[in-house]
Design a protein around this motif. Sequence first.
Motif, PDB file in Angstrom:
ATOM      1  N   ASP A 127       0.840  -1.204   0.000  1.00 31.31           N
ATOM      2  CA  ASP A 127       0.000   0.000   0.000  1.00 31.31           C
ATOM      3  C   ASP A 127       0.873   1.251   0.000  1.00 31.31           C
ATOM      4  O   ASP A 127       0.624   2.211  -0.744  1.00 31.31           O
ATOM      5  CB  ASP A 127      -0.896   0.026   1.243  1.00 31.31           C
ATOM      6  CG  ASP A 127      -2.028  -0.985   1.197  1.00 31.31           C
ATOM      7  OD1 ASP A 127      -2.373  -1.454   0.097  1.00 31.31           O
ATOM      8  OD2 ASP A 127      -2.571  -1.303   2.271  1.00 31.31           O
ATOM      9  N   THR A 171      -3.921  -2.874  -3.865  1.00 31.67           N
ATOM     10  CA  THR A 171      -3.464  -1.903  -2.866  1.00 31.67           C
ATOM     11  C   THR A 171      -4.466  -0.759  -2.755  1.00 31.67           C
ATOM     12  O   THR A 171      -5.261  -0.521  -3.663  1.00 31.67           O
ATOM     13  CB  THR A 171      -2.086  -1.324  -3.225  1.00 31.67           C
ATOM     14  OG1 THR A 171      -2.183  -0.576  -4.445  1.00 31.67           O
ATOM     15  CG2 THR A 171      -1.055  -2.435  -3.395  1.00 31.67           C
ATOM     16  N   GLU A 172      -4.397  -0.036  -1.627  1.00 27.70           N
ATOM     17  CA  GLU A 172      -5.286   1.106  -1.392  1.00 27.70           C
ATOM     18  C   GLU A 172      -4.495   2.268  -0.806  1.00 27.70           C
ATOM     19  O   GLU A 172      -3.804   2.108   0.200  1.00 27.70           O
ATOM     20  CB  GLU A 172      -6.407   0.726  -0.421  1.00 27.70           C
ATOM     21  CG  GLU A 172      -7.404  -0.270  -0.969  1.00 27.70           C
ATOM     22  CD  GLU A 172      -8.542  -0.539   0.006  1.00 27.70           C
ATOM     23  OE1 GLU A 172      -8.639   0.205   1.019  1.00 27.70           O
ATOM     24  OE2 GLU A 172      -9.314  -1.473  -0.236  1.00 27.70           O
ATOM     25  N   ARG A 175      -5.627   3.282   2.790  1.00 29.62           N
ATOM     26  CA  ARG A 175      -5.109   2.422   3.854  1.00 29.62           C
ATOM     27  C   ARG A 175      -3.691   2.847   4.245  1.00 29.62           C
ATOM     28  O   ARG A 175      -3.335   2.862   5.426  1.00 29.62           O
ATOM     29  CB  ARG A 175      -5.135   0.972   3.387  1.00 29.62           C
ATOM     30  CG  ARG A 175      -4.961  -0.057   4.475  1.00 29.62           C
ATOM     31  CD  ARG A 175      -5.476  -1.410   4.024  1.00 29.62           C
ATOM     32  NE  ARG A 175      -5.012  -1.775   2.700  1.00 29.62           N
ATOM     33  CZ  ARG A 175      -5.672  -2.598   1.878  1.00 29.62           C
ATOM     34  NH1 ARG A 175      -6.815  -3.124   2.250  1.00 29.62           N
ATOM     35  NH2 ARG A 175      -5.182  -2.895   0.682  1.00 29.62           N
TER      36      ARG A 175
END
Length: 209
Positions: A127, A171-172, A175
């Motif tokens: 991330d 992925t973010e 986050r």
Amino acid sequence: MECPKCFWLQKINGIHRPQQIFALQSNFDRILKPYFDKFRKEGKLPPELNGKVEGKLFEDQELLEKWRNALRPTLKYKHPRREGFFLAGGLDDCLFDGRYYIPVDFKTTGSSSFEENSEKYYQHQLDIYNFLLTESGYETKGLAYLVYYKPKEVSGEGLMKFQITVKKMGTEHKRALRLFEDAIELLEGPMPKSHSDCQFCSWANDFID
């Protein structure tokens, strides 16, 4: 983060966990990066990635070397409101797909079930890599790859064979940013209590005044 107290002690008091040194793991990046670079010069993917990843190896070797340098990071995000806090990291490698940049991270393991557990252990890391690329002006697509190299056997010539697994990970950015905010809040507060599952917390108490 694995243990809030250990993280706090490292950043606030400069007390680092003792390193668990495994020769294979500690030297593996040093071996794998030139191996990938050889295929980069040839305009090819390493054979273990063929048909398993999107895009091709990022071609700009000079820029990649800067991205790899975690000690003097160029992939860095400075918090816009909290002075003195920044998030940084160093990539192992990167793919390029049209206009998108896709981080690649190498892992060495002896676990027999590493594929199933990878997201739990490495999600935050990936991330953050995508977040840092985006904040540095490089477009990403919420995607990264873990490439696992698990020792399998040694031949009579002393050559080691590996079981290789490529895992695609989503992925973010939110986050990653939330983790960064949580880390800042932790560091601005008092020392956390010892974590029940951390074997280093009690060891670190010997170094605290």
